[in-house]
Design a protein around this motif. Structure first.
Motif, PDB file in Angstrom:
ATOM      1  N   ARG A   1       3.789   2.255   9.903  1.00  0.00           N
ATOM      2  CA  ARG A   1       3.850   3.442  10.752  1.00  0.00           C
ATOM      3  C   ARG A   1       5.056   3.424  11.689  1.00  0.00           C
ATOM      4  NH1 ARG A   1      -1.333   3.619  13.836  1.00  0.00           N
ATOM      5  NH2 ARG A   1      -2.142   3.766  11.692  1.00  0.00           N
ATOM      6  N   GLY A   2       5.878   4.475  11.595  1.00  0.00           N
ATOM      7  CA  GLY A   2       7.009   4.627  12.493  1.00  0.00           C
ATOM      8  C   GLY A   2       8.142   3.644  12.273  1.00  0.00           C
ATOM      9  N   ARG A   3       8.176   2.986  11.121  1.00  0.00           N
ATOM     10  CA  ARG A   3       9.169   1.931  10.903  1.00  0.00           C
ATOM     11  C   ARG A   3      10.157   2.284   9.799  1.00  0.00           C
ATOM     12  NH1 ARG A   3       7.209  -4.004  10.366  1.00  0.00           N
ATOM     13  NH2 ARG A   3       9.477  -4.189  10.636  1.00  0.00           N
ATOM     14  N   GLN A   4      11.297   1.599   9.821  1.00  0.00           N
ATOM     15  CA  GLN A   4      12.290   1.658   8.764  1.00  0.00           C
ATOM     16  C   GLN A   4      12.219   0.332   8.006  1.00  0.00           C
ATOM     17  OE1 GLN A   4      15.768   2.340  11.308  1.00  0.00           O
ATOM     18  NE2 GLN A   4      15.911   4.393  10.441  1.00  0.00           N
ATOM     19  N   LEU A   5      11.965   0.419   6.705  1.00  0.00           N
ATOM     20  CA  LEU A   5      11.651  -0.784   5.945  1.00  0.00           C
ATOM     21  C   LEU A   5      12.423  -0.867   4.640  1.00  0.00           C
ATOM     22  CD1 LEU A   5       7.753  -0.702   6.318  1.00  0.00           C
ATOM     23  CD2 LEU A   5       9.346  -2.142   7.614  1.00  0.00           C
ATOM     24  N   VAL A   6      12.536  -2.087   4.155  1.00  0.00           N
ATOM     25  CA  VAL A   6      12.953  -2.375   2.788  1.00  0.00           C
ATOM     26  C   VAL A   6      11.707  -2.840   2.044  1.00  0.00           C
ATOM     27  CG1 VAL A   6      14.258  -3.909   1.277  1.00  0.00           C
ATOM     28  CG2 VAL A   6      15.316  -3.019   3.351  1.00  0.00           C
ATOM     29  N   ILE A   7      11.447  -2.249   0.875  1.00  0.00           N
ATOM     30  CA  ILE A   7      10.287  -2.636   0.069  1.00  0.00           C
ATOM     31  C   ILE A   7      10.737  -2.911  -1.356  1.00  0.00           C
ATOM     32  CG2 ILE A   7       8.052  -1.913  -0.860  1.00  0.00           C
ATOM     33  CD1 ILE A   7       7.652  -0.180   1.591  1.00  0.00           C
ATOM     34  N   VAL A   8      10.350  -4.049  -1.871  1.00  0.00           N
ATOM     35  CA  VAL A   8      10.482  -4.337  -3.296  1.00  0.00           C
ATOM     36  C   VAL A   8       9.068  -4.418  -3.850  1.00  0.00           C
ATOM     37  CG1 VAL A   8      11.211  -5.994  -5.051  1.00  0.00           C
ATOM     38  CG2 VAL A   8      12.677  -5.562  -3.062  1.00  0.00           C
ATOM     39  N   ASP A   9       8.724  -3.533  -4.769  1.00  0.00           N
ATOM     40  CA  ASP A   9       7.411  -3.584  -5.386  1.00  0.00           C
ATOM     41  C   ASP A   9       7.558  -3.597  -6.896  1.00  0.00           C
ATOM     42  OD1 ASP A   9       8.268  -0.957  -5.583  1.00  0.00           O
ATOM     43  OD2 ASP A   9       6.479  -0.062  -4.722  1.00  0.00           O
ATOM     44  N   GLY A  10       6.497  -3.994  -7.577  1.00  0.00           N
ATOM     45  CA  GLY A  10       6.580  -4.045  -9.025  1.00  0.00           C
ATOM     46  C   GLY A  10       5.457  -4.849  -9.637  1.00  0.00           C
ATOM     47  N   ALA A  11       5.605  -5.129 -10.942  1.00  0.00           N
ATOM     48  CA  ALA A  11       4.568  -5.818 -11.694  1.00  0.00           C
ATOM     49  C   ALA A  11       5.196  -6.781 -12.683  1.00  0.00           C
ATOM     50  CB  ALA A  11       3.697  -4.804 -12.437  1.00  0.00           C
ATOM     51  N   VAL A  12       4.478  -7.871 -12.931  1.00  0.00           N
ATOM     52  CA  VAL A  12       4.907  -8.871 -13.900  1.00  0.00           C
ATOM     53  C   VAL A  12       3.804  -9.028 -14.942  1.00  0.00           C
ATOM     54  CG1 VAL A  12       5.797 -11.197 -14.239  1.00  0.00           C
ATOM     55  CG2 VAL A  12       6.049 -10.088 -11.995  1.00  0.00           C
ATOM     56  N   LEU A  13       4.162  -8.886 -16.210  1.00  0.00           N
ATOM     57  CA  LEU A  13       3.214  -9.122 -17.299  1.00  0.00           C
ATOM     58  C   LEU A  13       3.386 -10.559 -17.780  1.00  0.00           C
ATOM     59  CD1 LEU A  13       3.390  -5.780 -19.341  1.00  0.00           C
ATOM     60  CD2 LEU A  13       1.657  -6.518 -17.693  1.00  0.00           C
ATOM     61  N   ALA A  14       2.812 -11.480 -17.007  1.00  0.00           N
ATOM     62  CA  ALA A  14       2.900 -12.912 -17.312  1.00  0.00           C
ATOM     63  C   ALA A  14       1.779 -13.600 -16.557  1.00  0.00           C
ATOM     64  CB  ALA A  14       4.262 -13.467 -16.892  1.00  0.00           C
ATOM     65  N   ASP A  15       1.529 -14.873 -16.881  1.00  0.00           N
ATOM     66  CA  ASP A  15       0.512 -15.606 -16.131  1.00  0.00           C
ATOM     67  C   ASP A  15       1.018 -15.869 -14.718  1.00  0.00           C
ATOM     68  OD1 ASP A  15       2.092 -18.033 -16.085  1.00  0.00           O
ATOM     69  OD2 ASP A  15       1.362 -18.509 -18.094  1.00  0.00           O
TER      70      ASP A  15
END
Length: 464
Positions: free
Chosen positions: A268-282
């Motif tokens: 809330r009210g912030r400036q951010l860097v986000i890295v999101d994602g998914a890995v198909l591995a154990d």
């Protein structure tokens, strides 16, 4: 350009649509017309000659025939997430497909069959009940048809490719009002064209079938830093993303959140860097893959083993109609100079407008390789997808446009002007979405399928 007499004649023919689609037809002046013409993209002010809400393929065909007889065009939309480039609908029927949302899952064949108004979240949840997943995108309420037939880039993309190339059959109402099924054995050229050329350029899609995959869980989540850390995070992510294994698909974003209660407290009210994602591995392999990013010390790390269905909301895309808009471009590379430039124009000290997002999606892997039997968009010709967006309402609109243009222009040296049209929310030359031979074939097939130009798409292939 249509003459005034021709416009008057067509307007008179609009009344012939009354009573079609079970009464779900609305004309200018009707009490429900404004509600009916409003799509998910609230910043787009569409004013069609009529709006129709069919509930079956037969009703779609009846509207198509009536529109053609009245001298009107037909513009089919699902949710209207990318309605921005549709243009003038003065002489068009806006065909809203939301009333057709049936979903059928065949777990034995690992196949889904859904109607044209189906949204991704119900499909994802229905498939998950059988331990299966689809190649869905980052938004839970995007329409399955528009997303898939425009290409379809999702969290499993670098491992499994574009969603369009997992489509196994399409049913659509063609310009003569007939219902046609296209697949690898029936009308194979048209089947090729709609998978990437978009269904709305060739007819009104009523049903789509596609492959499901045995994915019950994924190692997925997000890493979060303050926007002041953008340069060091983007420098690392750009190098890492270029060489990462196909098992992982991520997104890098600069986001500015407003200080409102609806936004969760960490954002809330912030400036951010986000890295999101998914890995198909154990888990062990996933942790090894993500280690170079975790070494940067994010203030929030949610990556872990999660049910596949939760990926529908991983990106936190808005789940209600939004007055937004933006621009995009495919990029070849992100050398250090590109990192410097992006942080300059979209970082903490850039002066970008409130709510502006600048995003890079990791491509390559299976997204960059053509597969046998692929459609018109067989692969994406770039290593990264740049996406910019913001609020397109009131005082924010002009600044959002200017900021989006500034970011895209700054990254132009790292692009060859190609587009992934699903992410392009303004009118552009649609040929930039295809290589030369594909574009020539699409022009020929559009002319054959719709010589009079009855159908109106958001990124329209010329019919003559």
């Amino acid at each position: 350009m249509a003459t005034e007499s021709a416009r008057s004649e067509r307007a008179g023919g609009v009344s012939s649509l009354r009573g079609l689609a079970g009464g779900g037809v609305f004309l200018p002046g009707d009490e429900e017309y404004d509600r009916a013409r409003t799509t998910w993209a609230l910043a787009v002010d569409l004013r069609p000659a009529a709006v129709a809400f069919p509930t079956s393929a037969a009703e779609v065909a009846a509207v198509v025939r009536a529109a053609a007889s009245a001298g009107l065009r037909v513009a089919p939309v699902g949710t209207g997430h990318n309605a921005h480039p549709l243009g003038d609908l003065t002489d068009s029927v806006l065909l809203r497909m939301s009333g057709m949302s049936r979903i059928d899952i065949d777990p034995d064949a690992r196949r889904a069959r859904v109607e044209a108004g189906a949204l991704w979240l119900p499909v994802i949840e229905a498939a998950a009940a059988h331990g299966l997943s689809a190649l869905h995108g980052s938004s839970p309420d995007t329409g399955v048809v528009g997303y898939s037939l425009g290409g379809g880039v999702g969290w499993y993309g670098r491992a499994l490719g574009l969603a369009a190339n997992s489509v196994t059959a399409v049913e659509l109402v063609t310009a003569d009002g007939s219902l046609t099924r296209v697949d690898a054995e029936h009308e194979p050229e048209l089947f090729w064209a709609v998978r990437g050329g978009g269904g709305a350029n060739f007819g009104v899609v009523t049903t789509i079938e596609f492959t499901l995959y045995p994915i019950e869980t994924a190692y997925a989540g997000m890493l979060v830093w303050d926007l002041r850390d953008a340069h060091r995070v983007l420098s690392r992510w750009a190098r890492w993303a270029a060489d990462a294994p196909d098992a992982v698909t991520t997104s890098y974003r600069h986001l500015q959140y407003p200080p409102i209660p609806e936004i969760p407290e960490p954002f809330r009210g912030r400036q951010l860097v986000i890295v999101d994602g998914a890995v198909l591995a154990d888990d062990a392999e996933a942790e090894r893959i993500l280690a170079p990013l975790r070494d940067l010390g994010p203030e929030l790390d949610t990556f872990g083993r999660v049910p596949a269905a939760t990926l529908a909301r991983l990106h936190m895309d808005p789940e209600q109609p939004t007055p937004g808009g933006g621009q995009s471009a495919l990029l070849d590379e992100l050398p250090p100079a590109a990192v410097d430039r992006l942080v300059e124009v979209a970082g903490a000290d850039s002066g970008s407008s409130l709510f502006l997002a600048a995003e890079l999606r990791q491509l390559g892997g299976a997204l960059g390789r053509s597969q046998p039997g692929a459609g018109a968009v067989a692969r994406l010709d770039g290593q990264f997808q740049l996406i910019t967006g913001g609020m397109m309402v009131g005082e924010f609109a002009k600044q959002t446009v200017a900021d989006c243009e500034r970011v895209v222009d700054a990254m132009a040296p790292y692009s060859r002007g190609r587009q992934y049209l699903n992410f392009q929310e303004e009118a552009v030359d649609p040929s930039t979405g295809y290589d030369a031979s594909t574009w020539d074939a699409l022009l020929r097939l559009r002319k054959n399928a719709d010589p009079a130009g009855l159908f109106q798409a958001n990124h329209e292939i010329p019919h003559r």
